[in-house]
Design a protein around this motif. Sequence first.
Motif, PDB file in Angstrom:
ATOM      1  N   ASP A 124     -28.331 -10.242  19.844  1.00  0.00           N
ATOM      2  CA  ASP A 124     -27.021  -9.842  20.354  1.00  0.00           C
ATOM      3  C   ASP A 124     -25.924 -10.109  19.316  1.00  0.00           C
ATOM      4  OD1 ASP A 124     -25.178  -8.943  22.342  1.00  0.00           O
ATOM      5  OD2 ASP A 124     -24.633 -11.039  22.725  1.00  0.00           O
ATOM      6  N   GLY A 125     -25.130  -9.086  19.020  1.00  0.00           N
ATOM      7  CA  GLY A 125     -23.974  -9.245  18.141  1.00  0.00           C
ATOM      8  C   GLY A 125     -24.272  -9.270  16.661  1.00  0.00           C
ATOM      9  N   ILE A 126     -25.509  -9.066  16.242  1.00  0.00           N
ATOM     10  CA  ILE A 126     -25.845  -9.130  14.815  1.00  0.00           C
ATOM     11  C   ILE A 126     -25.235  -7.939  14.074  1.00  0.00           C
ATOM     12  CG2 ILE A 126     -28.059  -7.947  15.137  1.00  0.00           C
ATOM     13  CD1 ILE A 126     -29.178  -9.723  12.865  1.00  0.00           C
ATOM     14  N   LYS A 127     -24.705  -8.218  12.864  1.00  0.00           N
ATOM     15  CA  LYS A 127     -24.005  -7.193  12.085  1.00  0.00           C
ATOM     16  C   LYS A 127     -24.641  -6.994  10.714  1.00  0.00           C
ATOM     17  CE  LYS A 127     -19.419  -8.063  14.074  1.00  0.00           C
ATOM     18  NZ  LYS A 127     -18.012  -8.441  13.746  1.00  0.00           N
ATOM     19  N   PHE A 128     -24.437  -5.785  10.198  1.00  0.00           N
ATOM     20  CA  PHE A 128     -24.764  -5.500   8.802  1.00  0.00           C
ATOM     21  C   PHE A 128     -23.594  -5.975   7.940  1.00  0.00           C
ATOM     22  CE2 PHE A 128     -27.602  -2.070  10.530  1.00  0.00           C
ATOM     23  CZ  PHE A 128     -28.783  -2.523   9.945  1.00  0.00           C
ATOM     24  N   HIS A 129     -23.825  -6.031   6.635  1.00  0.00           N
ATOM     25  CA  HIS A 129     -22.804  -6.511   5.712  1.00  0.00           C
ATOM     26  C   HIS A 129     -21.569  -5.615   5.653  1.00  0.00           C
ATOM     27  CE1 HIS A 129     -26.204  -8.811   3.481  1.00  0.00           C
ATOM     28  NE2 HIS A 129     -25.721  -9.514   4.484  1.00  0.00           N
ATOM     29  N   ASP A 130     -21.702  -4.355   6.080  1.00  0.00           N
ATOM     30  CA  ASP A 130     -20.529  -3.473   6.095  1.00  0.00           C
ATOM     31  C   ASP A 130     -19.732  -3.610   7.379  1.00  0.00           C
ATOM     32  OD1 ASP A 130     -22.208  -2.263   7.897  1.00  0.00           O
ATOM     33  OD2 ASP A 130     -22.176  -0.281   6.949  1.00  0.00           O
ATOM     34  N   GLY A 131     -20.133  -4.549   8.250  1.00  0.00           N
ATOM     35  CA  GLY A 131     -19.404  -4.800   9.482  1.00  0.00           C
ATOM     36  C   GLY A 131     -19.905  -4.031  10.683  1.00  0.00           C
ATOM     37  N   SER A 132     -20.807  -3.078  10.472  1.00  0.00           N
ATOM     38  CA  SER A 132     -21.326  -2.291  11.586  1.00  0.00           C
ATOM     39  C   SER A 132     -22.382  -3.080  12.344  1.00  0.00           C
ATOM     40  CB  SER A 132     -21.914  -0.970  11.081  1.00  0.00           C
ATOM     41  OG  SER A 132     -23.025  -1.210  10.226  1.00  0.00           O
ATOM     42  N   ALA A 133     -22.505  -2.767  13.634  1.00  0.00           N
ATOM     43  CA  ALA A 133     -23.481  -3.461  14.475  1.00  0.00           C
ATOM     44  C   ALA A 133     -24.880  -2.934  14.201  1.00  0.00           C
ATOM     45  CB  ALA A 133     -23.126  -3.259  15.943  1.00  0.00           C
ATOM     46  N   VAL A 134     -25.859  -3.825  14.182  1.00  0.00           N
ATOM     47  CA  VAL A 134     -27.262  -3.413  14.054  1.00  0.00           C
ATOM     48  C   VAL A 134     -27.701  -2.831  15.392  1.00  0.00           C
ATOM     49  CG1 VAL A 134     -29.606  -4.149  13.523  1.00  0.00           C
ATOM     50  CG2 VAL A 134     -27.669  -5.263  12.388  1.00  0.00           C
ATOM     51  N   THR A 135     -28.422  -1.717  15.342  1.00  0.00           N
ATOM     52  CA  THR A 135     -28.877  -1.066  16.569  1.00  0.00           C
ATOM     53  C   THR A 135     -30.389  -0.927  16.576  1.00  0.00           C
ATOM     54  OG1 THR A 135     -28.797   1.189  15.662  1.00  0.00           O
ATOM     55  CG2 THR A 135     -26.744   0.291  16.573  1.00  0.00           C
ATOM     56  N   VAL A 136     -30.926  -0.577  17.740  1.00  0.00           N
ATOM     57  CA  VAL A 136     -32.373  -0.358  17.834  1.00  0.00           C
ATOM     58  C   VAL A 136     -32.778   0.853  17.010  1.00  0.00           C
ATOM     59  CG1 VAL A 136     -32.765  -1.512  20.048  1.00  0.00           C
ATOM     60  CG2 VAL A 136     -31.952   0.867  20.029  1.00  0.00           C
ATOM     61  N   GLU A 137     -31.851   1.798  16.803  1.00  0.00           N
ATOM     62  CA  GLU A 137     -32.144   2.955  15.944  1.00  0.00           C
ATOM     63  C   GLU A 137     -32.380   2.508  14.498  1.00  0.00           C
ATOM     64  OE1 GLU A 137     -29.743   2.956  18.218  1.00  0.00           O
ATOM     65  OE2 GLU A 137     -30.433   4.552  19.580  1.00  0.00           O
ATOM     66  N   ASP A 138     -31.640   1.494  14.062  1.00  0.00           N
ATOM     67  CA  ASP A 138     -31.825   0.951  12.706  1.00  0.00           C
ATOM     68  C   ASP A 138     -33.209   0.313  12.567  1.00  0.00           C
ATOM     69  OD1 ASP A 138     -29.162   1.621  11.910  1.00  0.00           O
ATOM     70  OD2 ASP A 138     -28.453  -0.161  12.979  1.00  0.00           O
ATOM     71  N   ILE A 139     -33.631  -0.385  13.611  1.00  0.00           N
ATOM     72  CA  ILE A 139     -34.959  -1.012  13.584  1.00  0.00           C
ATOM     73  C   ILE A 139     -36.045   0.049  13.500  1.00  0.00           C
ATOM     74  CG2 ILE A 139     -36.613  -2.381  14.918  1.00  0.00           C
ATOM     75  CD1 ILE A 139     -34.230  -3.920  16.089  1.00  0.00           C
ATOM     76  N   LYS A 140     -35.949   1.051  14.352  1.00  0.00           N
ATOM     77  CA  LYS A 140     -36.953   2.120  14.342  1.00  0.00           C
ATOM     78  C   LYS A 140     -36.974   2.829  12.991  1.00  0.00           C
ATOM     79  CE  LYS A 140     -38.139   6.584  16.456  1.00  0.00           C
ATOM     80  NZ  LYS A 140     -39.598   6.399  16.275  1.00  0.00           N
ATOM     81  N   TYR A 141     -35.803   3.133  12.458  1.00  0.00           N
ATOM     82  CA  TYR A 141     -35.720   3.806  11.155  1.00  0.00           C
ATOM     83  C   TYR A 141     -36.402   2.984  10.062  1.00  0.00           C
ATOM     84  CZ  TYR A 141     -33.680   5.165   6.676  1.00  0.00           C
ATOM     85  OH  TYR A 141     -33.509   5.516   5.356  1.00  0.00           O
TER      86      TYR A 141
END
Length: 526
Positions: A124-141
């Motif tokens: 919950d609430g984890i972010k990438f270094h550019d400030g965007s939120a990590v999503t399940v789509e990022d995990i799948k990708y």
Amino acid sequence: MIKRSIGRKVGCRLLMVVLTTLTVALSGCSSDKTGDSKKPETEAAQADNQAGNADDLSKLIVGIPQDLDSFDPHYATGAGTKEVLFNIFEGLVKPDENGNLNPAVASEYTISEDNKVYTFTLRDGIKFHDGSAVTVEDIKYSIDRNAGADGSEPLVSSFSNIDSVNILDDSHVEIVLKEANSEFLTQLTVAIIPASNEHPENKIIGTGPYKYVSSAPQENFTVTAFDDYWGDKAYIKDVVFKIESNADAVVMDLEGGSIDMFARIPSSQVAQLSDKFEIYEGTMNLVQALYLNNKVKPFDDVRVRQALCYAIDPKEIMDFVSDGAGVEIGSAMYPSFGKYFMPELNDVYNQDVEKAKALLTEAGYPNGFEFTITVPSNYKQHVDTAQVISEELKAIGVTANIQEIEWNSWLSDVYNDRKYESTVVGFDASTLSAAALLARYETDASKNMFNFSSEAFDKAYANAQATSDDAEKTKYYKECEEILAKEAANVYIQDLPEFVALNKKFTGYVFYPLYVQDIAKIRPAQ
């Protein structure tokens, strides 16, 4: 941690010969690189020196022996690259210093009883270094990219076993395997990157404690602490990884203040350092060997490979290269892997010059032969090892010529193109799995740079992958190790000791059972 005063132990005739030879060789190398060092400093180098000389505890300068081979974490090849990127990127899970796999991008996970379905909960609430939120789509990708879901070759061999990656909802992703694999979790340290980032080699964005700032080819790679990191924050704000390709200059640069830390410094250089440095001692967690191209003559003959094993004395090599420190190994496994390590394989080939000569005669080489050891010049331990091997092989009439080349050339010519006869390097494990060390020996493995081929090995390895019973899996992995030893896939030598020199302005260095540098744990000593 051990603070040591280490002196070179040179007593036997062999080591005197090698030392003389090595002094000449390294003097020539040093002369060339000293010429380079007389060139005007770049602005980046001047900045490094100024920072090093200032007592600035918010900045740490870490010397590394080579530039990064890729900024894309999924395509990085060299262990030296991965240990730097460890501070920037994270997977669903990540290893700790005790060999545990802890949740990272995922906050928790479950594994089905049949070891075929792995389900992860997005933190919950984890972010990438550019400030965007990590999503399940990022995990799948990220998982699909490594699995070759677009029809390309999988970047992680075990990912070929993935049947599907399914988004269950905004917080959950499941990975379904074709066949049960009780070790699959160890593979999920692969970096999670933004699905929108089409060129990760140019836009370096992860979730780790440090984020990318800048880089200068063959000079440095700079990161800064990520303020929104989900876990324990880094102590040191700014870190510069400075490329120290001239191994002979490391002591001078440490003492001069242009670098604060250097890992895997040889024991001979440790002895030259002043008491303003703390020396941490561990092991490198790698398999150092004389690696042989099994497809080129005469190494396509198992008797020749066995002859070299009988001619080499690992303890003598360790005495010269690391003052006897380190651990002798007899196959492609190092001690940190505990239950898989087989010290009894060290006795498969006890040095026996006459037996080695007899095998060479049987193979059609009664007068020996000549070959080349191609070794990366920026790794002093490997160069030193090659020198000792060359001397030892003279006893059986074999001439080993040493060719030192730059790291990038070694990666392209030796590792990727397999254009070599032999080399001395160390292979590490990218994950906490025995497969990480053994998979590359499968006949058709893309990373089988040794061109080793054995039906018996392939069968044993397949059996290890097929079972979910830990005892059975361990039994088959050990069978793989025995085959590699008895068929002399390579001349296995040791897990080298690792000496880390850290300026006493800082403290907190921690060893891992993998080849990583966790800079986030280092802190000011005051």
